[in-house]
Motif scaffolding. Sequence first.
Motif, PDB file in Angstrom:
ATOM      1  N   SER A  37       0.828  -1.195   0.000  1.00 12.84           N
ATOM      2  CA  SER A  37       0.000   0.000   0.000  1.00 12.84           C
ATOM      3  C   SER A  37       0.868   1.254   0.000  1.00 12.84           C
ATOM      4  N   ALA A  38       2.048   1.193   0.638  1.00 14.29           N
ATOM      5  CA  ALA A  38       2.965   2.341   0.652  1.00 14.29           C
ATOM      6  C   ALA A  38       3.445   2.661  -0.752  1.00 14.29           C
ATOM      7  N   MET A  39       3.700   1.627  -1.557  1.00 12.55           N
ATOM      8  CA  MET A  39       4.136   1.843  -2.934  1.00 12.55           C
ATOM      9  C   MET A  39       3.041   2.544  -3.731  1.00 12.55           C
ATOM     10  N   GLY A  40       1.801   2.120  -3.547  1.00 15.50           N
ATOM     11  CA  GLY A  40       0.682   2.762  -4.228  1.00 15.50           C
ATOM     12  C   GLY A  40       0.550   4.216  -3.833  1.00 15.50           C
ATOM     13  N   ASN A  41       0.696   4.497  -2.543  1.00 12.91           N
ATOM     14  CA  ASN A  41       0.611   5.879  -2.074  1.00 12.91           C
ATOM     15  C   ASN A  41       1.753   6.718  -2.634  1.00 12.91           C
ATOM     16  N   GLU A  42       2.950   6.121  -2.744  1.00  6.52           N
ATOM     17  CA  GLU A  42       4.092   6.844  -3.288  1.00  6.52           C
ATOM     18  C   GLU A  42       3.854   7.227  -4.750  1.00  6.52           C
ATOM     19  N   MET A  43       3.301   6.291  -5.518  1.00 10.40           N
ATOM     20  CA  MET A  43       3.011   6.575  -6.924  1.00 10.40           C
ATOM     21  C   MET A  43       1.926   7.639  -7.046  1.00 10.40           C
ATOM     22  N   ALA A  44       0.899   7.537  -6.209  1.00  6.34           N
ATOM     23  CA  ALA A  44      -0.185   8.522  -6.249  1.00  6.34           C
ATOM     24  C   ALA A  44       0.334   9.910  -5.887  1.00  6.34           C
ATOM     25  N   ASP A  45       1.165   9.994  -4.862  1.00  7.20           N
ATOM     26  CA  ASP A  45       1.725  11.289  -4.448  1.00  7.20           C
ATOM     27  C   ASP A  45       2.611  11.890  -5.540  1.00  7.20           C
ATOM     28  N   ALA A  46       3.404  11.028  -6.201  1.00  4.65           N
ATOM     29  CA  ALA A  46       4.275  11.518  -7.276  1.00  4.65           C
ATOM     30  C   ALA A  46       3.462  12.083  -8.432  1.00  4.65           C
ATOM     31  N   LEU A  47       2.383  11.392  -8.784  1.00  4.33           N
ATOM     32  CA  LEU A  47       1.528  11.870  -9.868  1.00  4.33           C
ATOM     33  C   LEU A  47       0.838  13.171  -9.492  1.00  4.33           C
ATOM     34  N   ASP A  48       0.406  13.283  -8.249  1.00  3.97           N
ATOM     35  CA  ASP A  48      -0.197  14.539  -7.784  1.00  3.97           C
ATOM     36  C   ASP A  48       0.788  15.695  -7.926  1.00  3.97           C
ATOM     37  N   THR A  49       2.033  15.464  -7.521  1.00  8.74           N
ATOM     38  CA  THR A  49       3.045  16.516  -7.585  1.00  8.74           C
ATOM     39  C   THR A  49       3.334  16.914  -9.026  1.00  8.74           C
ATOM     40  N   VAL A  50       3.426  15.932  -9.926  1.00 13.45           N
ATOM     41  CA  VAL A  50       3.659  16.234 -11.341  1.00 13.45           C
ATOM     42  C   VAL A  50       2.555  17.142 -11.887  1.00 13.45           C
ATOM     43  N   MET A  51       1.306  16.831 -11.549  1.00 11.91           N
ATOM     44  CA  MET A  51       0.190  17.638 -12.043  1.00 11.91           C
ATOM     45  C   MET A  51       0.184  19.025 -11.425  1.00 11.91           C
ATOM     46  N   GLU A  52       0.381  19.099 -10.101  1.00 10.99           N
ATOM     47  CA  GLU A  52       0.311  20.385  -9.403  1.00 10.99           C
ATOM     48  C   GLU A  52       1.441  21.322  -9.825  1.00 10.99           C
ATOM     49  N   GLU A  53       2.664  20.799  -9.856  1.00 16.60           N
ATOM     50  CA  GLU A  53       3.792  21.647 -10.231  1.00 16.60           C
ATOM     51  C   GLU A  53       3.809  21.914 -11.730  1.00 16.60           C
TER      52      GLU A  53
ATOM     53  N   THR B  94      -0.419   7.184 -19.807  1.00 17.65           N
ATOM     54  CA  THR B  94      -1.711   6.728 -19.313  1.00 17.65           C
ATOM     55  C   THR B  94      -1.851   7.028 -17.836  1.00 17.65           C
ATOM     56  N   PHE B  95      -0.817   6.731 -17.061  1.00 18.71           N
ATOM     57  CA  PHE B  95      -0.856   7.037 -15.639  1.00 18.71           C
ATOM     58  C   PHE B  95      -1.128   8.520 -15.408  1.00 18.71           C
ATOM     59  N   GLY B  96      -0.457   9.365 -16.177  1.00 18.04           N
ATOM     60  CA  GLY B  96      -0.563  10.800 -15.952  1.00 18.04           C
ATOM     61  C   GLY B  96      -1.922  11.379 -16.260  1.00 18.04           C
ATOM     62  N   THR B  97      -2.687  10.711 -17.121  1.00 16.40           N
ATOM     63  CA  THR B  97      -4.001  11.228 -17.501  1.00 16.40           C
ATOM     64  C   THR B  97      -5.133  10.404 -16.881  1.00 16.40           C
ATOM     65  N   ALA B  98      -5.133   9.107 -17.127  1.00 17.35           N
ATOM     66  CA  ALA B  98      -6.237   8.268 -16.658  1.00 17.35           C
ATOM     67  C   ALA B  98      -6.331   8.231 -15.144  1.00 17.35           C
ATOM     68  N   PHE B  99      -5.198   8.228 -14.469  1.00 13.44           N
ATOM     69  CA  PHE B  99      -5.198   8.150 -13.003  1.00 13.44           C
ATOM     70  C   PHE B  99      -6.026   9.279 -12.398  1.00 13.44           C
ATOM     71  N   HIS B 100      -5.730  10.514 -12.782  1.00 15.77           N
ATOM     72  CA  HIS B 100      -6.426  11.647 -12.181  1.00 15.77           C
ATOM     73  C   HIS B 100      -7.860  11.777 -12.675  1.00 15.77           C
ATOM     74  N   THR B 101      -8.040  11.758 -13.987  1.00 14.04           N
ATOM     75  CA  THR B 101      -9.380  12.015 -14.516  1.00 14.04           C
ATOM     76  C   THR B 101     -10.380  10.948 -14.097  1.00 14.04           C
ATOM     77  N   THR B 102      -9.955   9.680 -14.063  1.00  7.41           N
ATOM     78  CA  THR B 102     -10.890   8.617 -13.692  1.00  7.41           C
ATOM     79  C   THR B 102     -11.234   8.670 -12.208  1.00  7.41           C
ATOM     80  N   SER B 103     -10.265   8.939 -11.354  1.00 10.92           N
ATOM     81  CA  SER B 103     -10.559   9.015  -9.918  1.00 10.92           C
ATOM     82  C   SER B 103     -11.463  10.206  -9.611  1.00 10.92           C
ATOM     83  N   ILE B 104     -11.228  11.337 -10.284  1.00 16.78           N
ATOM     84  CA  ILE B 104     -12.054  12.521 -10.057  1.00 16.78           C
ATOM     85  C   ILE B 104     -13.471  12.294 -10.575  1.00 16.78           C
ATOM     86  N   THR B 105     -13.582  11.682 -11.758  1.00 15.85           N
ATOM     87  CA  THR B 105     -14.908  11.369 -12.297  1.00 15.85           C
ATOM     88  C   THR B 105     -15.670  10.441 -11.357  1.00 15.85           C
TER      89      THR B 105
END
Length: 361
Positions: free
Chosen positions: A72-88, A166-177
């Motif tokens: 679960s820590a690995m999943g959280n690390e990937m999610a946090d990294a993707l969040d940072t890429v989008m925000e910055e 795919t990670f950079g787009t589908a991850f955020h848009t699908t979770s938000i939808t």
Amino acid sequence: AQRDIMSAKSVRYYIKDMEEVAVDLRNVIEVQKDAQSYANINHLLKLWSLEATATIFLAKRLHCLSDELKQSAMGNEMADALDTVMEEGIRLMFMPPMWRYVPNLFPSYRRFDKAYQAMHNMTMIHIKSAIQQLDLEDPAEQSVLAKLARRTEKDLALCSILAFDTFGTAFHTTSITATFLFYHLAANKGKQQILYNEICDVVGADDESIIETHLNHMPYLIACLHESQRMLPAALGTGRTTQVDMVLSGYQIPKGSFVFRIGQVTSNSSDYFRSPDKFLPERWLRDCPSKETVHPFSSLPFSHGPRSCIGKRFAQVELYCLIIKMLQKYELEYNGEPVDVETEFISKPNRDVTIKFLNRQ
């Protein structure tokens, strides 16, 4: 590769997997909801989306929703990294361009680069492992990654580009939808009940498994997603660079201009929809008295044409399976303030969304 990703056959291959990921999320919610049956869904749906996306495009379960801390820590690390890429990334997009020449002097770029490299490294590890395990001679192996690996002769660089994009787009848009869809169903109990009745009639009320023919006979489920995306789309709109000189609404637009369509405005305008502020899935149903004849471009959550969302079909099936499995077990209830959008690189809920998950008797 695009034909494989967009094809209905490719999507059918993953229905069972998407159902399993949805059940994993349901199990996590059962554990994490409080004594009053409430659970905050924003982050959980990020992990669900990451797990579903990896299952499709990495041919691998990441176990983001696992009880095991390491996984679960690995999943959280990937999610946090993707969040940072989008925000910055959005900050850099609108900053004066000096950072392009001396990037390391800008904290936003350093944070962006660190997160991007971390995400790239994690993706490469999983892609390499998944490709090594593929048996490309097996005709039963029809995953997206297997099809891509066959076409590229297992070119690691090309496969990783697809996975990372795919990670950079589908991850955020699908979770938000998914978050917005949960909110709309929980805040509109009458519509949720109609959808639950359809699930009982077509799939079953006792946690029966989902098969392709079920999804072909669930118009209200499809309408609920369409209506949720109309009201609160994950993407503000779409942009294109004009290829020829043209006139739009009386304005001369020269070739090479960047034109942005703010779809969230048209999809919530009374010029195109009756009572646009109301959640009315019936407006999308054929042979329904409440069906509206709307402009075909008034609501385009996945864009349109050859450059429309490449993962549209996958996202839809992920969301359909998620909602079916959730409503088979829970009645959803929302008692908070109205949820609206906050737009950054993409739109997102402007507040935490806490849902009450009531076990069905």
